[in-house]
Design a protein around this motif. Structure first.
Motif, short mmCIF file in Angstrom:
data_model
loop_
_atom_site.label_atom_id
_atom_site.label_comp_id
_atom_site.label_asym_id
_atom_site.label_seq_id
_atom_site.Cartn_x
_atom_site.Cartn_y
_atom_site.Cartn_z
N ALA A 98 38.66 55.94 -3.01
CA ALA A 98 37.59 55.47 -2.12
C ALA A 98 36.28 56.01 -2.65
O ALA A 98 36.25 56.97 -3.43
CB ALA A 98 37.82 55.94 -0.69
N SER A 99 35.18 55.39 -2.25
CA SER A 99 33.88 55.90 -2.69
C SER A 99 33.68 57.30 -2.14
O SER A 99 34.11 57.62 -1.02
CB SER A 99 32.75 54.98 -2.21
N ASP A 129 32.81 56.54 -7.05
CA ASP A 129 32.00 55.37 -6.77
C ASP A 129 32.23 54.27 -7.80
O ASP A 129 31.56 53.24 -7.77
CB ASP A 129 30.51 55.75 -6.73
N VAL A 131 34.65 51.29 -9.42
CA VAL A 131 35.75 50.42 -9.01
C VAL A 131 36.92 50.68 -9.96
O VAL A 131 36.81 50.49 -11.17
CB VAL A 131 35.34 48.94 -9.07
N GLY A 142 43.27 51.21 -2.38
CA GLY A 142 41.86 51.47 -2.58
C GLY A 142 41.10 51.10 -1.32
O GLY A 142 41.40 50.10 -0.67
N ARG A 144 37.53 49.92 -0.17
CA ARG A 144 36.32 49.38 -0.79
C ARG A 144 35.35 48.87 0.26
O ARG A 144 35.76 48.27 1.25
CB ARG A 144 36.68 48.28 -1.79
N HIS A 145 34.09 49.12 -0.01
CA HIS A 145 33.01 48.80 0.93
C HIS A 145 32.06 47.84 0.25
O HIS A 145 31.55 48.12 -0.83
CB HIS A 145 32.29 50.10 1.33
#
Length: 307
Positions: A98-99, A129, A131, A142, A144-145
Motif C-alpha cells: 500500500a502507499s 508509493d 505501483v 495491493g 491502491r488509491h
C-alpha cells in the motif's frame, strides 16, 4: 491424465503469472520443483502447454483450451472448501502493499483491528508509493488509491475518496483566497507526481487549470508538509488532511467546486481463483471498517475568514 489439484493450481498459476517462479512461490514450491511438476504434466498429457522464452512463458493453444476447464474446476473446488471451512478459524500469511501515506494515515488502525480479529494470520506490509507488480513480487493483495487503469488484476472498490485544494491560512492571507478556478493559475502549486492539470466541476461546468509548479514530489506526505509550511497550495486526498482541515492548519479553497475525477480506494489482487481465506477475510473486514470509519471525511464546509 491430471493427477492432482496441485497440478491444476500450478498450471493456472503459470498461465496467469507467465513465470514458473512466481507460480511456484504462490504454492510454496521452489522454482525447480514447479518446473519439474509442469514438465511432468506436459509429459503425461503429451502436449506442450507453454512456449518458453528467456524471460516469460506464453500459453500454447492447448493451454488455452485446458485453462477454460481448469478455471471452472478450481472455482468449484474453492466453493466447496469455503462452504466446509466457514466455521474454521482463519490462519495463514498475508503480504500486502500500500502507499506509505495511506498506510500511515488510514490503514494502520484497520490492520490492527484485523489482527485482533484473526490472531492466527501473519501480515507482511510493504508501504511504497510505487505501483508494484503483485505477481512478480509475490504479494497477495495491493491497496491502491486513485483512478484504476485497465489491468489484468482483479479490483474491488472499497470506498470513494474525494480530494481538496488546500493551503495554510498564512499562504491564503499572503496571496489571496481564490474566488474562481482561474485564480489558481497565478498561485504556487505543490504537485503530487505529475498532476499539473487540475480539473474542477460545478454543475454542468468543467474547468481545467494548468497549475504553476513550485514544488513536486511523488510522496503526498511531503507535499502536505510543504503546504503546512506555507509554500503553496496542494491537491490532496481529504482523508490525508482531515485533521489539518478541522484544526485550521490547512484551509480548503473553492468549496463549491468538486475536483475531478472522482477517485477510489481499491483492494487489488492477482486472481479470483484460489483466493486464500486471509485475503477474502481482509477484503470483507476492510469494507466493513471503511463503512464505519469513512475514508472520505466529508469536509465540505466553507473556509473560515483569513485574518
Amino acid at each position: 491424465m491430471l493427477d492432482s489439484l496441485d497440478e491444476l493450481r500450478l498450471f493456472l498459476g503459470v498461465y496467469e503469472a507467465g513465470t514458473i517462479r512466481a507460480a511456484s512461490e504462490r504454492l510454496g514450491l521452489s522454482a525447480a520443483g514447479g518446473s519439474k511438476k509442469l514438465l511432468a504434466l506436459e509429459d503425461r498429457l503429451g502436449r506442450r502447454l507453454f512456449n518458453r522464452t528467456t524471460r516469460k512463458l506464453s500459453p500454447t493453444p492447448d493451454a488455452e483450451k485446458l485453462h477454460q476447464y481448469v478455471s471452472k474446476i478450481l472455482d468449484l473446488v474453492n466453493q466447496a472448501e469455503a462452504s466446509l471451512s466457514q466455521e474454521q478459524e482463519i490462519s495463514g500469511s498475508l503480504r500486502i502493499t500500500a502507499s506509505a501515506t495511506f498506510a500511515q494515515g488510514y490503514l494502520a488502525p484497520m490492520l490492527s483491528s484485523y489482527l485482533a480479529l484473526y490472531p492466527k494470520v501473519v501480515i507482511d506490509l510493504d508501504p511504497t508509493d510505487q505501483v508494484v507488480d503483485l505477481v512478480a513480487k509475490g504479494f497477495d493483495l495491493g491497496i491502491r488509491h486513485g483512478v484504476m487503469a485497465d489491468s489484468s488484476m482483479i479490483a474491488q472498490r472499497i470506498s470513494d475518496s474525494s480530494r481538496v485544494i488546500c493551503a495554510s491560512p498564512e499562504y491564503w492571507a499572503m496571496r489571496g483566497m481564490p474566488q474562481a478556478p482561474n485564480d489558481l493559475s497565478r498561485l504556487d502549486g505543490l504537485i503530487v507526481g505529475q498532476e499539473v492539470n487540475w480539473t474542477l466541476s460545478k454543475g454542468t461546468i468543467d474547468q481545467i487549470i494548468k497549475v504553476k509548479r513550485r514544488f513536486r514530489s511523488s510522496q503526498a506526505e511531503v507535499i502536505r508538509q510543504m503546504a503546512l509550511d506555507g509554500h503553496g497550495m496542494a491537491l490532496l486526498a481529504d482523508w490525508h488532511v482531515r485533521a489539518d482541515l478541522l484544526s485550521g492548519a490547512l484551509v480548503k479553497a473553492l468549496p463549491d467546486w468538486k475536483v475531478e475525477p472522482n477517485v477510489g480506494v481499491y483492494a487489488v489482487y492477482p486472481s479470483k481463483e484460489n483466493m486464500a481465506p486471509p485475503v477474502r477475510a481482509f477484503i470483507e473486514h476492510f469494507k466493513a471498517w471503511a463503512a464505519a470509519h469513512p475514508i472520505d471525511c466529508g469536509f465540505h464546509g466553507h473556509p473560515p475568514p483569513i485574518p
